[in-house]
Design an enzyme around this catalytic site. Structure first.
Site, PDB file in Angstrom:
ATOM      1  N   HIS A  31       8.897 -81.309 -26.933  1.00  9.34           N
ATOM      2  CA  HIS A  31       9.458 -80.839 -28.212  1.00  9.34           C
ATOM      3  C   HIS A  31       8.597 -80.636 -29.255  1.00  9.34           C
ATOM      4  O   HIS A  31       8.564 -79.433 -29.895  1.00  9.34           O
ATOM      5  CB  HIS A  31      10.307 -82.027 -28.795  1.00  9.34           C
ATOM      6  N   LYS A  48      11.191 -75.651 -19.522  1.00  7.67           N
ATOM      7  CA  LYS A  48      11.794 -76.778 -18.797  1.00  7.67           C
ATOM      8  C   LYS A  48      13.093 -76.760 -18.363  1.00  7.67           C
ATOM      9  O   LYS A  48      13.508 -77.076 -17.294  1.00  7.67           O
ATOM     10  CB  LYS A  48      11.433 -77.958 -19.549  1.00  7.67           C
TER      11      LYS A  48
HETATM   12  P1  AMP Z   1      16.523 -81.330 -25.543  1.00  4.75           P
HETATM   13  O1  AMP Z   1      16.069 -82.248 -26.880  1.00  4.75           O
HETATM   14  O2  AMP Z   1      16.304 -82.044 -24.195  1.00  4.75           O
HETATM   15  O3  AMP Z   1      17.773 -80.957 -25.837  1.00  4.75           O
HETATM   16  O4  AMP Z   1      15.426 -80.283 -25.733  1.00  4.75           O
HETATM   17  C1  AMP Z   1      15.156 -79.240 -26.814  1.00  4.75           C
HETATM   18  C2  AMP Z   1      14.233 -78.488 -26.465  1.00  4.75           C
HETATM   19  O5  AMP Z   1      13.068 -78.847 -25.984  1.00  4.75           O
HETATM   20  C3  AMP Z   1      14.716 -77.338 -25.405  1.00  4.75           C
HETATM   21  O6  AMP Z   1      14.446 -76.103 -25.839  1.00  4.75           O
HETATM   22  C4  AMP Z   1      14.035 -77.877 -24.162  1.00  4.75           C
HETATM   23  O7  AMP Z   1      13.798 -76.893 -23.100  1.00  4.75           O
HETATM   24  C5  AMP Z   1      12.465 -78.328 -24.697  1.00  4.75           C
HETATM   25  N1  AMP Z   1      11.919 -79.080 -23.923  1.00  4.75           N
HETATM   26  C6  AMP Z   1      12.427 -80.420 -23.038  1.00  4.75           C
HETATM   27  N2  AMP Z   1      11.545 -80.876 -22.644  1.00  4.75           N
HETATM   28  C7  AMP Z   1      10.414 -80.128 -22.603  1.00  4.75           C
HETATM   29  C8  AMP Z   1       9.170 -80.304 -22.126  1.00  4.75           C
HETATM   30  N3  AMP Z   1       8.712 -81.177 -21.096  1.00  4.75           N
HETATM   31  N4  AMP Z   1       8.253 -79.063 -22.213  1.00  4.75           N
HETATM   32  C9  AMP Z   1       8.694 -78.185 -23.109  1.00  4.75           C
HETATM   33  N5  AMP Z   1       9.851 -78.290 -23.702  1.00  4.75           N
HETATM   34  C10 AMP Z   1      10.684 -78.981 -23.417  1.00  4.75           C
END
Ligand code: AMP
Length: 281
Positions: free
Chosen positions: A37, A151
């Site tokens: 994030h 991801k």
């Molecule tokens: P989430 O909180 O899981 O909804 O993710 C929020 C954002 O963070 C989304 O755009 C995800 O694709 C990105 N994200 C989650 N995990 C990763 C990671 N390991 N590397 C890069 N971006 C990530």
């Protein structure tokens, strides 16, 4: 960093920023933040004048029996991390703030076809929930650019299509997947893994690397998929899908496809883990 919880307060800070002609970079999240994030925040900082981050565990994108109630909520720790990363504004609304009406009376944003394949086939309604909340947050934050992680490859694809189809004046920037030292893609759901499962979890990424190698050696795609699923099952995963698609359309690749994406979703104990890898031929 200024934290706001309600839409009226958000609109005020956004209006003030717009009056100063500042370009807003937006990073939507569900919290429980990790280095993946924070890499999005870093990218937004470089590309925009100020960064707005949101933390909202969106009930509309969780199916029945999924982990909405148990999803980790760690707002205090997240605030410290966002502040240290240089976030200017955090929007952390309540469910009532975002969805004052019952879901059955809520307008939905449907991105057809691509929302129903791959993860969408296993999680009906998930991507409609994602597209709807992202649209609503875009309208609230009015960013010039928004940053998403590779991801969640299918999610990124769907958001790009939505932005294009609906002529949203927003630049979508993608960030590479941030991984643990052993290759496991960082995810809030990794916290559900037991110590024993955590040791096995990097095999998911290894299955993608092995498959990419086989594809480059000319092994038939059908065989590559079968071998990958069998190897994951032998390691203790329950494979939901292992697919090889055209990286630009998410369709089955035809003979002319030069950019592929390998996508995998598999249960390891409680959590359903996803990962992907681009392969250029
Ligand atoms: P989430 O909180 O899981 O909804 O993710 C929020 C954002 O963070 C989304 O755009 C995800 O694709 C990105 N994200 C989650 N995990 C990763 C990671 N390991 N590397 C890069 N971006 C990530």
């Amino acid at each position: 960093m200024i934290t706001v919880h309600d839409t009226a307060a958000l609109r005020e800070v956004i209006a003030a920023s717009k009056n100063q002609h500042l370009r807003i970079g937006f990073v939507p999240t569900m919290g429980n933040l990790h280095a993946g994030h924070l890499s999005l925040v870093e990218t937004a900082k470089q590309a925009a004048d100020l960064v707005v981050c949101s933390i909202f565990v969106n009930p509309m994108q969780f199916g029945q029996g999924e982990d909405y109630n148990s999803y980790p909520r760690t707002l205090d720790a997240d605030k410290l991390r966002l502040e240290a990363a240089g976030t200017d504004f955090l929007f952390a609304p309540s469910v009532e703030e975002i969805y004052p009406k019952p879901q059955s009376h809520q307008t939905q944003v449907i991105v057809p076809f691509v929302s129903d394949i791959l993860c969408g086939a296993s999680r009906p309604g998930h991507y409609t929930g994602v597209a709807t909340i992202v649209t609503k947050l875009f309208n609230m934050v009015r960013p010039g650019l928004a940053v998403f992680g590779q991801k969640d490859y299918q999610q990124l694809h769907i958001i790009r299509q939505m932005v294009e189809d609906l002529a949203m004046p927003i630049e979508v920037i993608a960030c590479p997947t941030v991984r643990e030292a052993d290759g496991l893609a960082m995810s809030s759901r990794n916290g559900y893994l037991t110590a024993a499962e955590r040791k096995v979890a990097p095999r998911l990424y290894q299955s993608l690397l092995t498959a990419a190698d086989s594809i480059r050696k000319g092994v038939a795609l059908k065989t590559v998929k079968q071998v990958a699923c069998a190897q994951l099952a032998a390691a203790g995963f329950q494979c939901d899908y292992f697919e090889i698609r055209d990286a630009f359309t998410l369709l089955e690749p035809d003979a002319s496809a030069r950019e592929l994406v390998l996508l995998v979703a598999a249960y390891l104990g409680k959590p359903r883990l996803i990962d992907n890898l681009r392969v250029s031929l």
